[in-house]
Each structure stands twice: as structure tokens, then as C-alpha cells.
Design a protein around this motif. Sequence first.
Motif, PDB file in Angstrom:
ATOM      1  N   MET A 129       0.847  -1.190   0.000  1.00  0.00           N
ATOM      2  CA  MET A 129       0.000   0.000   0.000  1.00  0.00           C
ATOM      3  C   MET A 129       0.882   1.240   0.000  1.00  0.00           C
ATOM      4  O   MET A 129       2.048   1.193   0.440  1.00  0.00           O
ATOM      5  N   PRO A 130       0.374   2.384  -0.472  1.00  0.00           N
ATOM      6  CA  PRO A 130       1.195   3.606  -0.470  1.00  0.00           C
ATOM      7  C   PRO A 130       1.802   3.937   0.893  1.00  0.00           C
ATOM      8  O   PRO A 130       2.936   4.401   0.975  1.00  0.00           O
ATOM      9  N   GLY A 131       1.067   3.668   1.962  1.00  0.00           N
ATOM     10  CA  GLY A 131       1.577   3.972   3.296  1.00  0.00           C
ATOM     11  C   GLY A 131       2.740   3.115   3.726  1.00  0.00           C
ATOM     12  O   GLY A 131       3.410   3.432   4.714  1.00  0.00           O
ATOM     13  N   VAL A 189      -9.706  -7.329  -4.203  1.00  0.00           N
ATOM     14  CA  VAL A 189      -9.964  -7.903  -2.875  1.00  0.00           C
ATOM     15  C   VAL A 189      -9.641  -6.880  -1.794  1.00  0.00           C
ATOM     16  O   VAL A 189     -10.463  -6.604  -0.899  1.00  0.00           O
ATOM     17  N   GLN A 190      -8.431  -6.329  -1.846  1.00  0.00           N
ATOM     18  CA  GLN A 190      -8.014  -5.389  -0.803  1.00  0.00           C
ATOM     19  C   GLN A 190      -8.931  -4.172  -0.761  1.00  0.00           C
ATOM     20  O   GLN A 190      -9.402  -3.767   0.309  1.00  0.00           O
ATOM     21  N   ALA A 191      -9.200  -3.602  -1.927  1.00  0.00           N
ATOM     22  CA  ALA A 191      -9.901  -2.320  -1.963  1.00  0.00           C
ATOM     23  C   ALA A 191     -11.392  -2.452  -1.680  1.00  0.00           C
ATOM     24  O   ALA A 191     -11.962  -1.642  -0.934  1.00  0.00           O
ATOM     25  N   ILE A 192     -12.057  -3.451  -2.249  1.00  0.00           N
ATOM     26  CA  ILE A 192     -13.505  -3.523  -2.068  1.00  0.00           C
ATOM     27  C   ILE A 192     -13.865  -3.946  -0.660  1.00  0.00           C
ATOM     28  O   ILE A 192     -14.913  -3.534  -0.126  1.00  0.00           O
ATOM     29  N   VAL A 193     -13.016  -4.736  -0.013  1.00  0.00           N
ATOM     30  CA  VAL A 193     -13.281  -5.094   1.387  1.00  0.00           C
ATOM     31  C   VAL A 193     -13.023  -3.894   2.295  1.00  0.00           C
ATOM     32  O   VAL A 193     -13.751  -3.646   3.263  1.00  0.00           O
ATOM     33  N   ARG A 229     -10.978   3.723  -3.049  1.00  0.00           N
ATOM     34  CA  ARG A 229     -11.700   4.312  -4.185  1.00  0.00           C
ATOM     35  C   ARG A 229     -10.754   4.532  -5.368  1.00  0.00           C
ATOM     36  O   ARG A 229     -11.115   4.250  -6.518  1.00  0.00           O
ATOM     37  N   HIS A 230      -9.570   5.057  -5.084  1.00  0.00           N
ATOM     38  CA  HIS A 230      -8.580   5.293  -6.144  1.00  0.00           C
ATOM     39  C   HIS A 230      -8.251   3.993  -6.863  1.00  0.00           C
ATOM     40  O   HIS A 230      -8.197   3.948  -8.103  1.00  0.00           O
ATOM     41  N   THR A 231      -8.010   2.942  -6.096  1.00  0.00           N
ATOM     42  CA  THR A 231      -7.676   1.643  -6.670  1.00  0.00           C
ATOM     43  C   THR A 231      -8.779   1.136  -7.579  1.00  0.00           C
ATOM     44  O   THR A 231      -8.542   0.735  -8.729  1.00  0.00           O
ATOM     45  N   LEU A 232      -9.988   1.165  -7.102  1.00  0.00           N
ATOM     46  CA  LEU A 232     -11.116   0.615  -7.856  1.00  0.00           C
ATOM     47  C   LEU A 232     -11.440   1.477  -9.071  1.00  0.00           C
ATOM     48  O   LEU A 232     -11.816   0.961 -10.132  1.00  0.00           O
ATOM     49  N   THR A 233     -11.272   2.784  -8.942  1.00  0.00           N
ATOM     50  CA  THR A 233     -11.481   3.677 -10.084  1.00  0.00           C
ATOM     51  C   THR A 233     -10.469   3.394 -11.172  1.00  0.00           C
ATOM     52  O   THR A 233     -10.796   3.370 -12.364  1.00  0.00           O
ATOM     53  N   ALA A 234      -9.211   3.169 -10.785  1.00  0.00           N
ATOM     54  CA  ALA A 234      -8.167   2.833 -11.759  1.00  0.00           C
ATOM     55  C   ALA A 234      -8.488   1.515 -12.464  1.00  0.00           C
ATOM     56  O   ALA A 234      -8.286   1.382 -13.676  1.00  0.00           O
ATOM     57  N   ILE A 235      -9.002   0.555 -11.735  1.00  0.00           N
ATOM     58  CA  ILE A 235      -9.349  -0.743 -12.322  1.00  0.00           C
ATOM     59  C   ILE A 235     -10.534  -0.619 -13.266  1.00  0.00           C
ATOM     60  O   ILE A 235     -10.558  -1.209 -14.355  1.00  0.00           O
ATOM     61  N   LEU A 236     -11.513   0.192 -12.873  1.00  0.00           N
ATOM     62  CA  LEU A 236     -12.681   0.390 -13.718  1.00  0.00           C
ATOM     63  C   LEU A 236     -12.349   1.190 -14.980  1.00  0.00           C
ATOM     64  O   LEU A 236     -13.104   1.158 -15.953  1.00  0.00           O
ATOM     65  N   GLY A 237     -11.217   1.919 -14.920  1.00  0.00           N
ATOM     66  CA  GLY A 237     -10.789   2.686 -16.079  1.00  0.00           C
ATOM     67  C   GLY A 237     -11.607   3.938 -16.315  1.00  0.00           C
ATOM     68  O   GLY A 237     -11.726   4.412 -17.427  1.00  0.00           O
ATOM     69  N   PRO A 256     -10.854   7.901   6.497  1.00  0.00           N
ATOM     70  CA  PRO A 256     -11.053   8.492   5.173  1.00  0.00           C
ATOM     71  C   PRO A 256      -9.886   8.262   4.219  1.00  0.00           C
ATOM     72  O   PRO A 256     -10.108   8.122   3.004  1.00  0.00           O
ATOM     73  N   VAL A 257      -8.663   8.232   4.731  1.00  0.00           N
ATOM     74  CA  VAL A 257      -7.503   8.035   3.851  1.00  0.00           C
ATOM     75  C   VAL A 257      -7.508   6.632   3.279  1.00  0.00           C
ATOM     76  O   VAL A 257      -7.283   6.424   2.085  1.00  0.00           O
ATOM     77  N   MET A 258      -7.753   5.627   4.125  1.00  0.00           N
ATOM     78  CA  MET A 258      -7.812   4.256   3.637  1.00  0.00           C
ATOM     79  C   MET A 258      -8.960   4.086   2.642  1.00  0.00           C
ATOM     80  O   MET A 258      -8.816   3.418   1.610  1.00  0.00           O
ATOM     81  N   ALA A 259     -10.096   4.696   2.938  1.00  0.00           N
ATOM     82  CA  ALA A 259     -11.234   4.608   2.020  1.00  0.00           C
ATOM     83  C   ALA A 259     -10.917   5.302   0.696  1.00  0.00           C
ATOM     84  O   ALA A 259     -11.293   4.811  -0.373  1.00  0.00           O
ATOM     85  N   ALA A 260     -10.222   6.433   0.758  1.00  0.00           N
ATOM     86  CA  ALA A 260      -9.863   7.147  -0.469  1.00  0.00           C
ATOM     87  C   ALA A 260      -8.905   6.327  -1.319  1.00  0.00           C
ATOM     88  O   ALA A 260      -8.999   6.317  -2.563  1.00  0.00           O
ATOM     89  N   THR A 261      -7.962   5.633  -0.680  1.00  0.00           N
ATOM     90  CA  THR A 261      -7.050   4.759  -1.422  1.00  0.00           C
ATOM     91  C   THR A 261      -7.822   3.630  -2.088  1.00  0.00           C
ATOM     92  O   THR A 261      -7.548   3.263  -3.243  1.00  0.00           O
TER      93      THR A 261
END
Length: 293
Positions: free
Chosen positions: A200-202, A264-268, A285-293, A278-283
Amino acid sequence: MHADQVDVGPADVAGLIAAQFPQWRDRPVRPVTSHGTVNALFRLGDDLVARFPLRPGAASDRRDELAHEQGQARWLAAHLPLAVPEPLALGAPGAGYDGWWAVYRWIPGETASQHTVGDPGAFARELAGFVTALHAVDTGGRTWNGVTRGGPLAAQDDDVQRALAQSTHLLDTVRLAGIWAQCRDADPAPADVWIHADLMPGNLLVRDGRLVAVIDLETVCVGDPAFDLMPAWNLLPAAARDVYRQALGVDDAAWARGIGSAIVQAIVALPYYVDTNPVMAATARHTLTAILG
């Protein structure tokens, strides 16, 4: 963040240090602002950090877990091209905190983000170098143990389906479910290797825009190397994502499993932390948005 979370404060930490490690009793104790979900961190002076699990355990098996993590960190450090946490001590349950805890050498740096990473392509190659070295460490014949991360994605299907149902108001779960199904059914890994499993970024530290350390080794295990592709979506922009893939020589099946592991990591995490971190949730969202394109 967790129903069974225990809070520990600087005064508690100072008391534990004085009682168990008097050589450090004069060091000032300062809490570290962190968006992590596993440990509370406290600086001890300038060069040490104490880690207190948010869900403490006083039993001997919890001590064994932390001791194993520290031993693994010492062993892996000799095989890796970047700094990893250097364990210094293991603390016992005491007044103010009923659990085992640990002290490590502090590694200066900032967590990776679009604001701290200099050249994303160079960063991707540096991270790929670390991952390549980790994956090359001899497993001694070990394979996935059936418990840790890094196993078949199908084993996570129930958790993913449950989290998708909880997230219909947060993103396009219909499209995501289709992507997940394709990734879940991708060809399995040809061999298990040592993996970090939580890139993870952190957990990626940057100085002057360059990757200098990878931290939080408690998830290191033997499993599918595709689990270490997650930074391609949780951090890297599209162009650097391609650099990361090329540097690691990832085929289509492994790339699909990497997308699946990131899902798995992001949707859970998303519905679990949406109101508490909020930071973990934002990460997520970022992950899933990137996957969705």
C-alpha cells in the motif's frame, strides 16, 4: 476503526519504556500521525519507533507472531535492495497496555503519494527492483500455507461478493463484479514465492522523490507473486503502471490475478473504513477507479 480496538497514549508508552527498557527512558515520546489500520506508532527520540497493535494480545502465541515478524525482517534485510524495518526489542504487556509490542529503528521518509513521488516511471522501476529481489529469495520449498494472503482468488469470493453488496452506493459494483469474475478465474500462478502482500502507499517510504524503504513486513509470506502488483492500481499512474508491468515481466494471467488481488483489498476496505478512516477509504476508491478505467 475496529470494535475491539484499544487506545494507548504517550504516557502509557513512556511508562512501559521506563519499566522495560530503562536505557531509553529519557527519550521523548511522540505519537506518529498514521492512517494505518494495524498499529499505533510512537517516536522514541529521533531514531526509534514503538509499534503497538490496535488489537493487542497478551498470550504467548501473539508474542511468537511478533518475534517471528522481527526475525523475518532481520533475515530479509540481507536480500533486499532497499531499507526495511530493523527490529530492536520486543515489549511485554504492562500497565496501560495489555499486549505484546515492538520497537524498531525509525526510517526517515514520507509515505508515497502523487505529491511525494518524483518521477513515477523511475519509482515504478525502483519498486519493481525490490519486488524482483523479494520474489527471488529462496522459499526452501514452501508453498502457500492456506491461511495468509497470496492464495487462490476464489478463496476470497465470499468476502468480495459481500463487500460488493455493501458498496452499491459507492461505485459501479456491477462492472466491478464482472472484472472480478474474470480475474478470479484466471490461470493460477506457476509457483509460489516470497511476497510482501501489502504494498500500500503507506508502506512505501520516499525521500527526495525516490523510493528508499518498504515497511510493515508482518504480511510477508509465501504465495502468488501477483499479489505484489497492487501498486499498479493503488498508486501508479497509467504510464508508470505499464513501466511496472514491463519491469516485472508480467504475463496476462498474472496481470489479471494482480487486478483481482487489488480488488480484494480495496472492495473489502472501502465499506469497512468509509466512515472511520477516510484516507484508507480514499485509497480504496482510487484503486477501484483505476481498475474500472
